[in-house]
Design a protein around this motif. Structure first.
Motif: not given
Ligand code: URP
Ligand code: ZN
Ligand code: ZN
Ligand code: ZN
Length: 472
Positions: A182-186, A207-213, A287-291
Motif C-alpha cells: 500500500v501507498h498509505a496516505e488518506n 504546500y505540497h508537504a503542508l497539505t499531506r501531514p 514526493w508523496s508522501p512528502p519529505l
C-alpha cells in the motif's frame, strides 16, 4: 567462461568472511578459501566487499503519471540501477479501471523486454475488484509470476482505491498467495487540504508537504494494518516517511499482524525544508508522501536498525526539472511527484548507514537486497551469495569518496536530488547472472539481457535444490 572472484570480503545478511567465489553458467557453483580453478577469468576483489546484487523493490520506469511520463525507462533506469549496485528491480505495472489486467501487463512486458540490462519483475496495481478482476487474478499469479499487488490509498480520482477494494484485495491475496503493498496516505483528506490551500492562493512547492501531514500517513497505515489483521492477510507498506507510520507498523507487528515496512533514501537524508528552496527548486523535492521534518529521520534509521522497518526501496520515479516538474510552476498540485534515486540507493545507505554506524554491514545487505528477495519470492536464487544462487554480485570499494551530481549520474534526468552530497563507498563492478554489466565503473552490459522474473508466492521459496546452507 568460468569466473572466479578472489580475495574479497563476502558479505551476506548474516555473515562477513574472506573467500573466493566460483561462477559457472551464471550461477555460484563454489565458495571457499583460496579456490584453485583452471580456465577461469580471475577477478581480484582484494580490499573490496563482495555483496549480493541490490534488489530494488520499488521503481516506476516509463510510467505515465501526473500528466507526463517518468523520464527513465527500462533502458536508462536499469543501466543507472546497475551503476548503483542494483541487479534486480521490481517495477509497478499500472492498471486502468475497466480494462483487463492482462492489457497492462502486456504493456509492461513491451516496455521492458528488449531494454532491461538487469533482471526485473512486476508488481500489479489493483484499482478495483469486480468479477473480471477476480477471474484474472489466478493467472496473474500462476502464469505471470506476479505475486504482489499494489493498492493506492491516495491520489484521489487518479490511482486511489477505496477501502472496500483494499480489503477485498487483502482477502484475495491471502487466498492466492500474494503480498499486498500500500501507498498509505488518506487521499480524501489530502484532496480537501489541497483545494483549500489553492483557494487561499498558496501555490508554492512547500504546500505540497503542508497539505499531506504525517498524521494522515499514520492514519492510513493504521487503517491498512487493521484491515490486514481482519483479513488475516499480509501487507507491505511502501515508502514509510514518518514516526506516526512506524508506530502503527510496530503496533500491528506486536499484535502478530503480518506487516512489513519500506523506507527510501530520500526520507533518511533529506527533509521538508528542501521544498522551500527558491526559484521553484523546491519542486525537485516533491514526493508523496512528502519529505518530513528532520527529526523523523532518526526514527526511520532506528526503525531500520531495530527491524521495525525491513527494506529500503528507491521509489525511482524521475522527471526532468525543466519540462516536467515545471508543469506545476503555478500550482504545486500539478508538480509530478517523484524523483531520481535508483542509482544512489545503495551508496547512500552504505555511506549514511554503515559508515555512520546507524546500521551494520549485514543489515545493509538485508535491507537493500535479502529481505526484498524473501518477501517478493526471489530467495534464495537472488538476494544472497550462496552456492546454487544466481551470480548477481557487486564488487564494492568501501573507501572511495565521491560527490553525487547530475553531471556524473547515469539517470536520464537533468538534476540530482542529492547534488553535492559526499558519500563514501562505490560499486566498482557488477555481475548479473555471471555476466559483466559494470566493469571497473564502465557499462559493458547488453540491452535486453535482463530476464523477466516469475516470482514465487508469498512465503514460498523458489525451488533451488542445490542451495547449500553456508549463508542461509
Ligand atoms: O512521489 C512519489 N512517490 N511518486 C511515485 C509514485 C508513488 O506514489 O509511489
Ligand atoms: Zn506511492
Ligand atoms: Zn512509488
Ligand atoms: Zn578498487
Amino acid at each position: 567462461m568460468k569466473k572466479v572472484i578472489k580475495n574479497g570480503t563476502i558479505v551476506t545478511a548474516t555473515d562477513t568472511y574472506k573467500g573466493d567465489i566460483l561462477i559457472e553458467n551464471g550461477v555460484i557453483s563454489q565458495i571457499g578459501a583460496s579456490l584453485q580453478v583452471q580456465d577461469a577469468e580471475v577477478i581480484n576483489a582484494d580490499g573490496h566487499y563482495v555483496f549480493p546484487g541490490g534488489i530494488d523493490p520499488h521503481t516506476h520506469l516509463e510510467m505515465p503519471f501526473g500528466g507526463t511520463v517518468t523520464k527513465d525507462d527500462f533502458e536508462t533506469g536499469t543501466i543507472a540501477a546497475a551503476f548503483g549496485g542494483t541487479t534486480t528491480v521490481i517495477d509497478f505495472c499500472i492498471t486502468n479501471k475497466g480494462e483487463p489486467l492482462k492489457k497492462a501487463i502486456g504493456e509492461w512486458h513491451a516496455k521492458s523486454k528488449d531494454k532491461a540490462v538487469i533482471d526485473y519483475g512486476f508488481h500489479l496495481m489493483i484499482g478495483e475488484i469486480n468479477d473480471d478482476v477476480l477471474t484474472e487474478l489466478p493467472s496473474v499469479i500462476d502464469d505471470e509470476g506476479i505475486t504482489s499487488f499494489k493498492v493506492f490509498m491516495a491520489y484521489k480520482n487518479v490511482l486511489q482505491a477505496d477501502d472496500e477494494t483494499l480489503f477485498q484485495t487483502l482477502v484475495q491475496a491471502k487466498k492466492l498467495g500474494a503480498l499486498v503493498m500500500v501507498h498509505a496516505e488518506n487521499g480524501d483528506v489530502i484532496d480537501y487540504l489541497v483545494k483549500k490551500a489553492l483557494a487561499e492562493g498558496k501555490t508554492e512547492p512547500i504546500y505540497h508537504a503542508l497539505t499531506r501531514p504525517s498524521e494522515i500517513e499514520g492514519e492510513a497505515t493504521g487503517r491498512a494494518a487493521v484491515f490486514t489483521g481482519l483479513a488475516n492477510s499480509q501487507l507491505y507498506v511502501v515508502h514509510v516517511t514518518c514516526a506516526e507510520a512506524v508506530e502503527k507498523i510496530a503496533e500491528a507487528r506486536n499484535k502478530g499482524i503480518d506487516i512489513w515496512g519500506e523506507t527510501c533514501p530520500q526520507y533518511l537524508v533529506l527533509d521538508q525544508s528542501y521544498l522551500e528552496k527558491p526559484n521553484f527548486e523546491g519542486a525537485k523535492y516533491v514526493w508523496s508522501p512528502p519529505l518530513r521534518e528532520k527529526w523523523h529521520q532518526d526514527v526511520l534509521w532506528n526503525a531500520l536498525k531495530s527491524g521495525q522497518l525491513q527494506t529500503v526501496g528507491s521509489d525511482q520515479c524521475s522527471f526532468d526539472f525543466k519540462g516536467q516538474k515545471d508543469l506545476g510552476i503555478n500550482d504545486f498540485s500539478k508538480i509530478p511527484n517523484g524523483g531520481p534515486i535508483i542509482e544512489d540507493r545503495f551508496s547512500i545507505l552504505f555511506s549514511e548507514g554503515v559508515k555512520k554506524g546507524r546500521i551494520t554491514l549485514n543489515q545493509f545487505v538485508d535491507v537493500t537486497s535479502t529481505r526484498a528477495a524473501k518477501l517478493f519470492g526471489l530467495y534464495p536464487k537472488k538476494g544472497t551469495i550462496a552456492v546454487g544462487g544466481d551470480a548477481d554480485i557487486v564488487i564494492f570499494d568501501p573507501n572511495v569518496e565521491r560527490t553525487i551530481s547530475a553531471e556524473t549520474h547515469h539517470m536520464a534526468v537533468d538534476y540530482s536530488a542529492f547534488e553535492g552530497m559526499k558519500v563514501t563507498g562505490e560499486p566498482v563492478s557488477v555481475l548479473s547472472r555471471g555476466e559483466w554489466v559494470i566493469q571497473e565503473k564502465k557499462f559493458v552490459g547488453k540491452l535486453g539481457a535482463g530476464e523477466y522474473l516469475k516470482r514465487a508466492k508469498y512465503g514460498e521459496m523458489k525451488e533451488n535444490k542445490e542451495i547449500n546452507s553456508l549463508s542461509l
